[in-house]
Every structure is written in structure tokens, then in C-alpha cells.
Design a protein around this motif. Structure first.
Motif: not given
Ligand code: DAH
Length: 341
Positions: A247, A249, A254-255
Motif C-alpha cells: 500500500p 499513497y 485510490e488505492p
């Protein structure tokens, strides 16, 4: 024959022995046969001083000498020319048994090699190429990618601004917006190009190359991204290579995920290259953020997509074992000659 004439004949015969070139032969011939100044020519002019009863004999003798001299000197000239031609042949002789001089063969720069290889792989998967521009507006590089002014994610990339509105693109992601604004799904594009950031150390350069991928259609999910990535790493680093998603950012996905591939050096056991982890980070990716689709007039209820961004220098450094990015920009032939595949 008159003694004077015989003397000239001897002079020609012995003088000829010292002649070695056709130019000398020409001068030598002039010395005797030139109409005005030649020795034989002058003999003719002597005629008036010869007693009349001897004139016929004298004239005959001079003419005979003249004819003989002409034949002799023309012959001398021919011999010299033949000798010179022979010498030239010798000098210009080509030894066809000598090995040929090889011209150096260049090879493509590692960045070009990786770029071509990736384009080939993606073209094989049906991606079209879109090349954007290096100068972008703040809107395309950031705002439309869900990174408005004052968004903390802008700090992730130190930007070269040309004016408050224009900048040198920091990411090929800007190409996503141009494509989605101009094309309705299904979209499957690859956007390679140079990007710029105020960043400079062993693994970063103010100018480097990226490749952006974007797929938008009905029902696209993270699984499609994963499947494509699995194919990609096998083709770049070899059959046994696997992927792992972590994961992360990014404002425009998104994700969001960071993609690692299993270390192709140690096969995942842990080595210097993968810093003992067995995994190597290769790119950023994710599912296209609904806001980005909306910014481009694409309905997120109908369509979805995935995107990814690859740093070409990073892949080249991993693949060819280059530990300093500067080596890719210095064009040192000692380095570049070693990379050829
Ligand atoms: N633009 C990002 C960068 O330069 C890389 C990236 C990450 C591109 C995720 C993407 C993505 O399309 O989905 O760091």
C-alpha cells in the motif's frame, strides 16, 4: 661524321645515363632539340659559316644526328615514363591478404535500450504511445491529477517552475489527463518521456525518464494491474520474477500501491542488491482516482482504470548493476561499451 657532331652524339649517350625521371628526360631533350636554344638546332644555324662545298655533307650529317637524337630521346622519355608507372604501381599496391580495418560499432544507450524494450513489451499488450510535452501547465501536472495548490503531495516532487502557471513536468502522469480529455474509453496508452525535478544525488538526477501507463475501460480493477505487472517483470527481469504490491499513497490513484519484484539477482534469498529483503521496488501504480476521471469528463460510475509510472533510469541501474545515476549521463564509452544487449 663530322667530329663535332660525333661529340654531341656521345654527349647524348653518356648524359642519358644520369637521367632518372621523365621530367629530367624532357629537359635533356630540350637541351639538344629545342628549335632555338638546342645544341642540334644551333648547328643548323652554323650552316652559313660552312664553306659552300662542305654544306651538303654538313647538312646531311646534322639531319642524321637530329633524327637519331629524336629517336633516342623519345625512347628515353618512354623508358622513364614506364619506370615511373611501375614505381607508382608498387607504391600503391594493395595487399589484399591484410585483415580489413574494422570500423567501431556503436550500441544503443542503456536508457534507450530499456525504453525500447518497455515500448516493445507494452505495444505487444496493445498499448498505444502518447508523447506529451516537457513544458506543462500547473493544471495538467498537478491540479487535474487531484493535487491542487497547497496539497501536501506537491512536496513529494521539487518542481522547476517557469512561471506561476508553467513548469517543467515532474511526472509523465500529466499525459493521463491529455489523453482522457481527448479520447473516450477504452483507453490503453503508454506515455514515455523526460521529467524534471530539483533533486540530485547518486540515485536522482534533475532530468530523468519515466513511462506512464493508463488503462481505462468498464470493469478495470487492481487485479488487471497485477496481471499486467506479472507479465511485465517476467519479460524485463526473467521468467521466475514475481511481483508484490505494497500500500502507498499517490493523489491520483485510490488505492495506490508501490510495486516490488522478487530480486532477480538472488532469486529472493536476500543479497546486496535487494538489501537483504529479497524484493526490489520498481514502480508506483494504482486504481485511477474517481476525481481524476471526473476532471476529464469520464463517469466513474461507468468506467474505472489503473495507472502506473516507471522510472527508466532506475530499471536500467537495476538491470545493468549501475550504482550511480551519473554514469548514465556522462556518456563515458568505457561504461557504455559494457552495456549491450
Ligand atoms: N507519477 C508518480 C511519480 O512520479 C509515479 C506514479 C505512481 C504514476 C502511481 C502513476 C501511479 O500513474 O498510478 O512518482
Amino acid at each position: 661524321m663530322n667530329a663535332g657532331l660525333e661529340q654531341i652524339r656521345q654527349e647524348i649517350i653518356s648524359g642519358a645515363e644520369a637521367i632518372t625521371t621523365s621530367k629530367e628526360a624532357y629537359e635533356f631533350r630540350k637541351k639538344f632539340l629545342d628549335g632555338k636554344t638546342g645544341k642540334i638546332g644551333l648547328l643548323m644555324r652554323e650552316m652559313k659559316n660552312i664553306p659552300p662545298e662542305q654544306r651538303a655533307d654538313y647538312g646531311k650529317g646534322v639531319n642524321e644526328l637530329k633524327e637519331w637524337a629524336l629517336g633516342f630521346l623519345v625512347d628515353l622519355d618512354k623508358k622513364m615514363k614506364a619506370k615511373e608507372l611501375q614505381e607508382r604501381y608498387e607504391a600503391e599496391k594493395i595487399d589484399i591478404s591484410l585483415p580489413a580495418e574494422r570500423s567501431e560499432q556503436g550500441n544503443l544507450h542503456p536508457i534507450t535500450l530499456i525504453r525500447n524494450q518497455l515500448i516493445d513489451i507494452f505495444a505487444g499488450m496493445g498499448f498505444e504511445i502518447f508523447e506529451g510535452t516537457e513544458i506543462e501547465t500547473d493544471y495538467y501536472n498537478f491540479t487535474a491529477l487531484n493535487t491542487p495548490k497547497d496539497h501536501p503531495a506537491r512536496d513529494m516532487q521539487d518542481t522547476f517552475y517557469l512561471s506561476p502557471e508553467f513548469l517543467l513536468r515532474t511526472q509523465t502522469s500529466a499525459g493521463q489527463i491529455h489523453v482522457m480529455e481527448n479520447k473516450k474509453p477504452p483507453i490503453k496508452i503508454l506515455s514515455p518521456g523526460k521529467v524534471f525535478r530539483s533533486d540530485d544525488d547518486a540515485t536522482h538526477s534533475p532530468m530523468f525518464s519515466q513511462m506512464e501507463g493508463l488503462v481505462v475501460d468498464r470493469g478495470i480493477t487492481l487485479c488487471d494491474l497485477r496481471g499486467m505487472l506479472d507479465e511485465l517483470v517476467k519479460k524485463i527481469f526473467g521468467e521466475g520474477t514475481k511481483t508484490r504490491l505494497r500500500p502507498s499513497y499517490f493523489p491520483f490513484t485510490e488505492p495506490s500501491v508501490e510495486v516490488d519484484c522478487s530480486c532477480f539477482e538472488c532469486g529472493g534469498k536476500g543479497c546486496k542488491l535487494c538489501k537483504g529483503t529479497g524484493w526490489i521496488e520498481i514502480l508506483g501504480a494504482g486504481v485511477v482516482n474517481n476525481k481524476v476521471l471526473e476532471n476529464c469528463g469520464i463517469d466513474p460510475n461507468e468506467y474505472s482504470g489503473f495507472a502506473f509510472g516507471i522510472g527508466i533510469e532506475r530499471i536500467a541501474m537495476l538491470k545493468y548493476g549501475i550504482n550511480n545515476i551519473k554514469l548514465l549521463f556522462e556518456s563515458d564509452l568505457r561504461v557504455l561499451k559494457q552495456i549491450n544487449d
